[in-house]
Design an enzyme around this catalytic site. Structure first.
Site, PDB file in Angstrom:
ATOM      1  N   ALA A 196      53.872  -1.701  49.460  1.00  0.00           N
ATOM      2  CA  ALA A 196      55.203  -0.936  49.732  1.00  0.00           C
ATOM      3  C   ALA A 196      55.320  -1.121  51.058  1.00  0.00           C
ATOM      4  O   ALA A 196      54.410  -1.272  52.081  1.00  0.00           O
ATOM      5  CB  ALA A 196      54.856   0.680  49.412  1.00  0.00           C
ATOM      6  N   CYS A 197      56.890  -0.636  51.593  1.00  0.00           N
ATOM      7  CA  CYS A 197      57.102  -0.590  52.813  1.00  0.00           C
ATOM      8  C   CYS A 197      56.378   0.374  53.806  1.00  0.00           C
ATOM      9  O   CYS A 197      55.899   1.303  53.349  1.00  0.00           O
ATOM     10  CB  CYS A 197      58.596  -0.228  52.754  1.00  0.00           C
ATOM     11  N   PRO A 198      56.003   0.059  55.062  1.00  0.00           N
ATOM     12  CA  PRO A 198      56.411  -1.203  55.607  1.00  0.00           C
ATOM     13  C   PRO A 198      55.402  -2.423  55.865  1.00  0.00           C
ATOM     14  O   PRO A 198      55.366  -3.276  56.628  1.00  0.00           O
ATOM     15  CB  PRO A 198      56.451  -0.632  56.979  1.00  0.00           C
TER      16      PRO A 198
END
Lengths: 192, 131
Positions: free
Chosen positions: A17-19
């Site tokens: 997932a981000c980041p």
């Protein structure tokens, strides 16, 4: 269909997932040499916008992305800060307009594209042949010395170097196409 | 061009922590110099014991599943990533005094300072955020 593009390193970011894709991309790019290409495989939909912005902010070249069954394959080339400078030394040059006009009038040109395979795959002048600058020494024999070649890259810098190398090898009808694919507005051919 | 991001973290929940550390790590990965000033409840986010077990806002507990499914990194993971990339962490001395906390109660590698320490960095930051 899965196409394989020759890259220097593949970074697996599936399921992250981000980041994380951005953080891992930064680290991976740091470990590459200038001019090398990194492929990032991500499933995070946000990576599509994020990695393009990231490349823009950090000055690296975002070549493009391909979506394959939920996986986004991004291609980024580690840029050289000097590459954008006007540093063209080879004396024979051709403009993009000249190329476009000649092609439009049906003239057959030998266009030698010396960018990385991933850059070539994401858009080139139709009919251009590919020999990445880094493979030139090993492959210049594939080319006929007596033919005319229009050498092109992204900004005119790698192609300038290639023209000078080929001239040393006895090629006499060379033109460096400037500024390069960054400004090309004509037709393109792609593999992706 | 100088590229600086200054963040003030003054809330202590799990969501607050994600907002702060996601932005901070993304910025650090994008060649930005980052400093975060942790004050009041924000100190939770770097407290040795607290930062690994921050709570969801009341009524949002069901989102825990979503965090797992999206494979979101834990706060301690994000913090160490941030520190590895040079994010500067400043704990507010005044709040520490009020809450009777010592530097040793926090994760390693932090600085302790007052408002001016942070302002000194924030003065020429391009972006300042408050969470």
């Amino acid at each position: 269909m899965t196409t394989t593009l020759k890259v220097d390193r593949i970074l697996e970011c599936e399921g992250l997932a981000c980041p994380l894709p951005v953080v891992k991309t930064k680290k991976a790019i740091e470990e590459l040499n200038t001019g090398e290409v990194l492929e990032i495989k991500a499933t995070d939909k946000g990576s599509v916008a994020d990695l393009q912005s990231w490349a823009k902010r950090t000055g690296h070249q975002y070549i493009g992305f391909k979506e394959e069954t939920g996986i986004f394959r991004h291609f980024i080339r580690k840029a050289d800060p000097t590459e954008t400078k006007e540093d063209v030394k080879f004396q024979y040059t051709a403009s993009l307009d000249e190329i476009n006009n000649k092609l439009a009038s049906g003239e057959k040109l030998n266009i030698l594209d010396v960018r990385e395979p991933a850059e070539y795959a994401f858009g080139r002048i139709p009919g251009a042949i590919s020999i990445p600058a880094g493979e030139l020494e090993a492959r210049y024999n594939e080319l006929d010395r007596d033919k005319e070649f229009h050498v092109i890259c992204r900004t005119g810098s790698r192609s300038d170097m290639v023209c000078r190398t080929l001239a040393d090898k006895g090629f006499s009808r060379l033109k460096n196409v400037i500024p390069g694919m960054t400004e090309w507005a004509g037709d393109v051919e792609k593999d992706v | 061009m100088s590229n600086k991001l200054a963040i003030i973290a003054s809330n202590g929940g799990l969501f607050d922590a994600y907002k702060v550390f996601n932005i901070a790590t993304a910025a650090a990965a994008t060649d930005t110099e980052v400093a975060i000033f942790f004050t009041f409840e924000g100190l939770n986010l770097i407290h040795k014991e607290a930062y690994g077990q921050l709570s969801m806002p009341v009524g949002k507990e069901r989102l825990e599943q979503g965090f797992k499914a999206a494979n979101v990194p834990s706060i301690p993971e994000l913090v160490s990533m941030a520190q590895e990339m040079g994010v500067k962490i400043i704990a507010c001395q005044m709040t520490m005094d009020v809450m009777n906390l010592k530097k040793e109660d926090f994760i390693d590698g932090i600085e302790v300072g007052g408002a001016v320490t942070f302002l000194d960095f924030a003065q020429d930051a391009n972006v300042t955020l408050t969470f």
